[in-house]
Design an enzyme around this catalytic site. Structure first.
Site, short mmCIF file in Angstrom:
data_model
loop_
_atom_site.label_atom_id
_atom_site.label_comp_id
_atom_site.label_asym_id
_atom_site.label_seq_id
_atom_site.Cartn_x
_atom_site.Cartn_y
_atom_site.Cartn_z
CB SER A 1 -0.86 -0.01 1.27
OG SER A 1 -1.47 1.23 1.47
CE1 TYR B 1 -3.92 -2.10 5.18
CE2 TYR B 1 -3.46 0.16 4.50
CZ TYR B 1 -3.71 -1.16 4.18
OH TYR B 1 -3.75 -1.55 2.86
CE LYS C 1 -1.85 -4.60 3.39
NZ LYS C 1 -2.11 -5.81 2.62
#
Ligand code: UDP
Length: 332
Positions: A120, A144, A148
């Site tokens: 991402s 988050y 990643k």
């Protein structure tokens, strides 16, 4: 071009995963979805078998890899709400990191060595300069994004230590839906701008909350690089072929290189639907950088990938019918 024939698609019941399965099947590649259905939907798994299981159950992953004689993996399965990750960080570390550890262990156990990973732009955090290329330092600003980034590091370390070969694709903002109308965008809960703006336009959701009008951007709202989900799916296909042809480990951005502000997205939704989007202007949402726009050059050079559905109105128009349908159902 060569490509492996049988692919395990973790998270194939999710939004991007399901679109990817359709593209794989179109290209004559058999997708096997592995999904715990915690956020995905059984009814979008239309292009191959579904194995219901949790990635953290390594035995279940091993069995799926063996049963379907899998040659490569595309790994989508992850929790992916920035806001939720700020409130429940350990949930994200548990799911996203343990899932990756287990998956890599299962792949090593059965000798599957190729993986395409959905990373991402959230791994970059607040970039010092724009557009964002792959040399931009990765300083994620939420759990988050950190999960990643850690997954990218795991891939790098595993590749250095063993036979693993990988492509990590750093998506910018996935948007739109299958241009042929077979699958749409459906998240529960929905937090994304285009679906929420469409729901507001069709009267199936509340007024759209515009988070922040005081950003240092031309109209004061955040700018993002929206990329059509059908283009993302094509990029995965190219990444698989790249690995099959012996391509080196790679981390590459997937974006269009064009930015659109929140107000520009709202204008596109109004043009496409012919309806007004009711809005309320609110404070900034924590964790939102002002502007994220990709330099898509590396994916173009290394994977031969270029986004085709670049027009914002087109992306909104492909997404819209799914939300118009629910509006009609409500009126019945
Ligand atoms: N956004 C907004 N209202 C919403 C949802 C999103 O103003 O109800 C803004 C958000 O602040 C960001 C952009 O729209 O600038 C895209 O947000 P989204 O959640 O779709 O994707 P993200 O960029 O967080 O991955």
């Amino acid at each position: 071009m060569t490509a492996p024939a049988r692919i395990l698609v973790t998270g194939g019941a999710g939004y991007i995963g399901a679109h990817c399965c359709k593209s794989l099947a179109r290209a004559g590649i058999a997708p096997v979805t592995f999904d715990n259905l915690s956020r995905g939907h059984r009814d979008v798994v239309k292009w191959g078998p579904l194995e219901v299981g949790d990635l953290r159950d390594r035995g279940a992953v091993v069995r799926a890899l063996i049963r379907h004689r899998i040659e490569a993996v595309i790994h989508f399965a992850a929790l992916a709400y920035v806001g939720e990750s700020m409130v429940r960080p350990t949930l994200y570390y548990d799911n996203n990191l343990d899932g990756m550890v287990s998956l890599l262990g299962a792949m090593a156990h059965v000798g599957v060595t190729q993986i395409v990973f959905s990373s991402s732009c959230a791994t970059y955090g607040v970039p010092q300069s724009l557009p964002i290329d792959e040399t931009t330092p990765q300083n994620p600003i939420n759990p988050y994004g950190r999960t990643k980034l850690f997954c990218e590091w795991m891939l790098r370390d595993a590749a250095e230590a063993g036979d693993l070969r990988y492509v990590a694709l750093r998506y910018f903002n996935a948007a739109g839906a299958d241009p042929e109308g077979e699958i749409g965008e459906r998240h529960t809960p929905e937090t994304h701008l285009i679906p929420l703006a469409l729901m507001a336009a069709y009267g199936t959701g509340p007024a759209l909350r515009v988070f922040g009008t005081d950003y240092p951007t031309p109209d004061g709202t955040c700018i993002r690089d929206y990329i059509h989900v059908a283009d993302l799916a094509q990029a995965h296909l190219r990444a698989l072929r790249y690995l099959a042809e012996g391509g080196e480990n790679l981390a590459a951005n997937l974006g269009t290189g064009q930015g659109a502000s929140v107000l520009e997205v709202i204008a596109a939704v109004e043009r496409v639907t012919g309806r007004k989007v009711p809005v309320s202007f609110e404070a900034r949402r924590p964790g939102d950088p002002a502007e994220l726009v990709a330099d898509p050059g590396l994916a173009s050079v290394r994977l031969g990938f270029r986004a085709h559905h670049r027009d914002l109105d087109r992306m909104v128009a492909d997404a819209a019918p799914w939300f118009a349908v629910s509006a009609k159902e409500l009126q019945r």
